[in-house]
Design an enzyme around this catalytic site. Structure first.
Site, PDB file in Angstrom:
ATOM      1  N   CYS A   2       0.822  -1.215   0.000  1.00 47.80           N
ATOM      2  CA  CYS A   2       0.000   0.000   0.000  1.00 47.80           C
ATOM      3  C   CYS A   2       0.851   1.259   0.000  1.00 47.80           C
ATOM      4  O   CYS A   2       0.463   2.285  -0.574  1.00 47.80           O
ATOM      5  CB  CYS A   2      -0.934  -0.010   1.201  1.00 47.80           C
ATOM      6  SG  CYS A   2      -0.103   0.010   2.809  1.00 47.80           S
ATOM      7  N   HIS A 291      -1.555   1.497   7.650  1.00 46.73           N
ATOM      8  CA  HIS A 291      -1.971   1.357   6.252  1.00 46.73           C
ATOM      9  C   HIS A 291      -1.925   2.735   5.592  1.00 46.73           C
ATOM     10  O   HIS A 291      -2.187   3.760   6.235  1.00 46.73           O
ATOM     11  CB  HIS A 291      -3.398   0.787   6.210  1.00 46.73           C
ATOM     12  CG  HIS A 291      -3.944   0.605   4.830  1.00 46.73           C
ATOM     13  ND1 HIS A 291      -3.363  -0.223   3.896  1.00 46.73           N
ATOM     14  CD2 HIS A 291      -5.039   1.165   4.220  1.00 46.73           C
ATOM     15  CE1 HIS A 291      -4.078  -0.185   2.778  1.00 46.73           C
ATOM     16  NE2 HIS A 291      -5.085   0.645   2.952  1.00 46.73           N
TER      17      HIS A 291
END
Length: 336
Positions: A2, A291
């Site tokens: 990510c 994230h």
């Protein structure tokens, strides 16, 4: 990966960078293909892509470079990856420039020609009221990466009995300390750059004794694309670990930089105005794990939120508002 997608998407929506990769991919990459793996990988992914993609080619190209010590599986930092990527592209473009210069010189003289990629130089600078300062700078050969993202700070060190010592340092992303309580906005963080720092025990060149000096930093040269890195991961000496600063730092889609943030010699040019086109967000309470997502602005005046394979439309208001589940980590601004 990510952290990689959260960087590659803002670069895709950075018009001068997009145009650069498109142009070089067509005209340059294939003539030096074995020496430009990053450029080749970006060209393939940017012009054969979906809105969100698995950037394995870019990762593999970076992995082969000796200055990248990251490995799959560990907690990756988006700002660190951006630095590796831009430095790698700069080196590839520089290689092409040096090859061309060497070839031209060899044809003309029958010999070889080479030039260092950087050097430190020093000179005496005369400022207002005939004040002099010893100035040092790190010279970097110019490539399109430097032309797009390259800015410069000016740090001034003042010590009793000495001339001012000035250091000019290039940057591609501007590091902003957001830890102080008074830093509540991007404007505050930029002003915080210029707060004088006391340096103890500096040896005075003229007096020959240890004295206290002050160091003050300004922005001297503004890049076409300004990348602001909010330093959210800080070392906590009390517990010996790195923690995340989750405080909200306000920012707008339009940024005006001027006044005391700018080096005195550059203030006559007036304010520099930027428009926001991308935000990299970090999700999670802690420095470990977490994230990354990103918000990007498209030319049709709409914002998109990229979360790996998920893509959704959002408003500009949603991009800048405070949220508990995510915090802005990097801001991408284009000069107006």
């Amino acid at each position: 990966m990510c952290f990689m997608n959260a960087i590659l998407q803002p670069l895709l929506h950075c018009v001068p960078f997009y145009n650069l990769i498109k142009q070089l991919g067509r005209n340059v990459a294939y003539s030096f293909k074995s020496n430009t793996p990053l450029m080749d990988a970006l060209y393939v992914k940017y012009f054969d892509f979906s809105d969100a993609f698995e950037p394995v080619y870019v990762y593999d190209a970076l992995w082969k470079k000796s200055n990248v010590d990251s490995i799959k599986g560990r907690q990756e930092d988006a700002e660190e990856f951006l630095g590796f990527l831009l430095d790698g592209l700069h080196e590839e473009l520089l290689f092409g420039v040096v090859q061309l210069a060497s070839s031209t010189a060899s044809d003309a003289t029958g010999g070889s020609s080479s030039k260092d990629t950087g050097e430190e130089d020093a000179w005496v600078e005369v400022g207002p009221k005939n004040k002099t300062a010893t100035t040092r700078t790190t010279e970097i050969l110019e490539t399109p990466i430097v032309q797009i993202f390259g800015g410069r700070t000016r740090s001034v060190v003042k010590a009793q009995g000495d001339k001012e010592r000035v250091t000019l340092e290039p940057f591609q992303s501007l590091q902003l300390d957001i830890a102080p309580d008074h830093v509540e906005s991007i404007d505050d963080a930029l002003l915080n750059l210029t707060v004088p720092e006391t340096i103890k025990g500096v040896t005075s060149q003229n007096l020959g004794i240890a004295v206290d000096a002050t160091k003050q930093t300004y922005i001297d040269v503004f890049p076409s694309v300004l990348i602001l890195h909010l330093k959210r991961f800080v070392y906590d000496q009390s517990c010996g670990t790195t923690r995340k600063l989750r405080k909200h730092v306000t920012f707008e889609t339009r940024l005006k930089v001027g006044g005391n943030v700018v080096a005195p010699g550059a203030r006559r040019a007036g304010q520099v105005v930027y428009t926001l086109f991308a935000v990299v967000n970090h999700h999670g309470k802690y420095a470990e794990g977490g994230h990354y997502t990103c918000d990007v602005y498209r030319n049709n005046e709409e914002w998109l939120r990229m979360d790996d394979e998920s893509v959704e439309k959002v408003t500009g208001v949603d991009v800048v508002q405070e949220r508990e589940d995510r915090q802005a980590y990097m801001l991408f601004y284009a000069k107006c």
